[in-house]
Write a protein that holds these residues in place. Structure first.
Motif, PDB file in Angstrom:
ATOM      1  N   GLY A 337      -0.189   5.149 -13.497  1.00  0.00           N
ATOM      2  CA  GLY A 337       0.738   5.226 -12.371  1.00  0.00           C
ATOM      3  C   GLY A 337       2.122   4.706 -12.684  1.00  0.00           C
ATOM      4  O   GLY A 337       3.082   5.018 -11.974  1.00  0.00           O
ATOM      5  N   GLN A 342       1.318  11.266  -9.034  1.00  0.00           N
ATOM      6  CA  GLN A 342      -0.070  11.219  -8.591  1.00  0.00           C
ATOM      7  C   GLN A 342      -0.855  12.482  -8.958  1.00  0.00           C
ATOM      8  O   GLN A 342      -2.020  12.398  -9.349  1.00  0.00           O
ATOM      9  CB  GLN A 342      -0.119  11.014  -7.068  1.00  0.00           C
ATOM     10  CG  GLN A 342       0.082   9.590  -6.620  1.00  0.00           C
ATOM     11  CD  GLN A 342       1.383   8.987  -7.101  1.00  0.00           C
ATOM     12  OE1 GLN A 342       2.425   9.640  -7.089  1.00  0.00           O
ATOM     13  NE2 GLN A 342       1.348   7.748  -7.522  1.00  0.00           N
ATOM     14  N   TYR A 375      -4.331   5.593  -6.675  1.00  0.00           N
ATOM     15  CA  TYR A 375      -3.198   6.513  -6.827  1.00  0.00           C
ATOM     16  C   TYR A 375      -2.026   6.077  -5.949  1.00  0.00           C
ATOM     17  O   TYR A 375      -0.857   6.229  -6.323  1.00  0.00           O
ATOM     18  CB  TYR A 375      -3.603   7.945  -6.437  1.00  0.00           C
ATOM     19  CG  TYR A 375      -4.623   8.588  -7.338  1.00  0.00           C
ATOM     20  CD1 TYR A 375      -4.569   8.425  -8.725  1.00  0.00           C
ATOM     21  CD2 TYR A 375      -5.651   9.370  -6.819  1.00  0.00           C
ATOM     22  CE1 TYR A 375      -5.504   9.023  -9.550  1.00  0.00           C
ATOM     23  CE2 TYR A 375      -6.595   9.967  -7.639  1.00  0.00           C
ATOM     24  CZ  TYR A 375      -6.520   9.785  -9.007  1.00  0.00           C
ATOM     25  OH  TYR A 375      -7.445  10.375  -9.818  1.00  0.00           O
ATOM     26  N   GLY A 378       0.356   3.713  -7.536  1.00  0.00           N
ATOM     27  CA  GLY A 378       1.256   4.346  -8.495  1.00  0.00           C
ATOM     28  C   GLY A 378       2.558   4.839  -7.893  1.00  0.00           C
ATOM     29  O   GLY A 378       3.545   5.030  -8.605  1.00  0.00           O
TER      30      GLY A 378
END
Length: 438
Positions: A337, A342, A375, A378
């Motif tokens: 990330g 993503q 995610y 990130g």
């Protein structure tokens, strides 16, 4: 060929091409063609890849994606979001850090109506950041809530990233979306507690200022006319799925109809807004479907080359237990990330991690939500967190990426705490989906 050579060829090819600035979809297509020639016997494999395109994007689980995009775009482009912010600002009153709370509350509402983190952060940044800085809020109190609120759209349904993950990982999309409701609301509460703690530690970070007194009746009226109707939209999307009234695709259609009805009621309806929203949705959907076709072939090449089975065998050989393996996978995502978006992370990690999750007997919905939370982090980790650059784009000139990163750091810490909570108490994610099954 040993599996680790195949693994190195495929993963390094993708990373090198993306590092050179090649768009995500084309980086995967180029890697796929290389892999097909090496492992599938040349042109015959490329022909098979092309024939798989229609099958890859004709998945029913992808049907909600364009409609969620239309719904969110209609909401933002019509100006309905401004009414929500005004109502929250009126209702909160003279509370220290009030604009930070307004940003968080509006961001949570927008997350449940748009499904887009980038749109959420962009709107909150352009509307709220100038006002907070004008009121002498310190940068971490101005930008932190915007970055935190923006990332909520990854978890709170209708998450477009959740729809994409569910489709790519073959997880029940409806269950995955609903699994994010309780963790998403819990994250909002934890962010609110963070803002409260920051104002207690450093009151000067969010100076209080005179706010015109408003009667309780006017506050109730503002909430009833500008926020409760948005609750109707949230019910159309989330409530109908939980109650088993509609599938995710049908709920997305209901959401679009609900936004159109509100546009008419609030006299915001115009053909220009409709056209712009459809244009937004077509652009994002087209690129997303192109990425999915590339991802499907990449997964097949990865499995056929033996890299997938070899990776699973290597990872499961570590004697650290299921949660140790889960920890390693989360760490890998957190590291990725810092350097990629993503969707790119999903395309690389899903073919690797989903078979491992199945090997250890992880519930796919719970594991999918854990991935979504990872995610989400990130989005706000330097040097390439997308939300950092979105908010930096609307910040005053001279604002540095370091300032944004420090503002985001406490919110990253809170999200990591939520990951630990969901890992420790899986029912936080699985209770609502279990009600759907009943």
């Amino acid at each position: 060929m040993d599996w680790y050579y195949a693994f190195a060829i495929l993963i390094s090819s993708v990373l090198v091409l993306m590092g050179l600035g090649v768009p995500v979809a084309f980086a995967f297509f180029a890697t796929n063609i290389l892999g097909l020639f090496v492992f599938f016997g040349g042109a015959r494999g490329v022909t098979q890849m092309v024939s798989n395109f229609s099958e890859a994007i004709s998945t029913y689980s992808l049907a909600p994606l364009p409609m969620f995009l239309v719904m969110g775009s209609l909401f933002f482009r019509s100006g309905l979001g401004d009414r929500v912010i005004e109502a929250l600002d009126l209702a909160i009153g003279n509370l220290r850090g009030r604009l930070s709370y307004v940003t968080l509350g509006a961001g949570a509402v927008f997350a449940a109506l748009s499904g887009s983190s980038l749109a959420n952060a962009g709107m909150m940044g352009s509307l709220m950041a100038p006002e907070m800085l004008k009121r002498n809020y310190k940068p971490h109190m101005a930008y932190g809530p915007i970055l935190g609120a923006g990332s909520l759209a990854v978890v709170i349904p209708p998450s477009t990233l959740g729809v994409l993950l569910g489709s790519l990982a073959q997880i029940d999309v409806g269950a995955l979306l609903i699994a994010g409701v309780i963790p998403g609301l819990l994250l909002v509460v934890m962010y609110g507690a963070l803002i409260f703690t920051q104002t207690m530690i450093d009151p000067a970070a969010a100076p209080q200022y005179a706010v015109p007194k408003t009667s309780g009746w006017l506050k109730v009226k503002a909430i009833a006319s500008n926020i409760l109707p948005m609750g109707f939209l949230i019910f159309c999307v989330v409530g109908t799925i939980i109650m088993g009234i509609a599938t995710p695709t049908e709920s997305a259609g209901l959401g679009c109809m609900g936004v159109l009805a509100l546009l008419v009621i609030y006299r915001k309806f115009s053909l220009a807004v409709i056209w712009q929203s459809l244009d937004d949705a077509v652009k994002v959907t087209g690129m997303t479907f192109l990425i999915i076709t590339a991802s499907t072939t990449f997964s097949q090449v990865f499995a056929f080359s033996g890299a997938s089975n070899g990776f699973i065998a290597a990872l499961t050989s570590f004697d650290i237990g299921p949660y140790g393996i889960l920890f390693l996978m989360i760490v890998v995502i957190l590291i990725l990330g810092m350097f990629m978006d993503q969707v790119s992370m999903m395309l690389i990690t899903i073919p690797l991690f989903m078979p491992v999750a199945a090997q250890f007997g992880f519930d796919p919905v719970w594991f999918g939500l854990m991935l979504l939370l990872a995610y989400e982090i990130g989005f706000t980790t330097p040097p390439f967190g997308l939300l950092l650059f979105v908010v930096l784009g609307v910040a005053p000139k001279g604002t540095s990426l370091t300032t944004m990163a420090f503002a985001a750091a406490p919110y990253v810490g809170v999200t990591l705490l939520l990951i630990i909570l969901v890992a420790t108490f899986p029912q936080l994610a699985l209770w609502l989906p279990s009600l759907m099954e009943r």
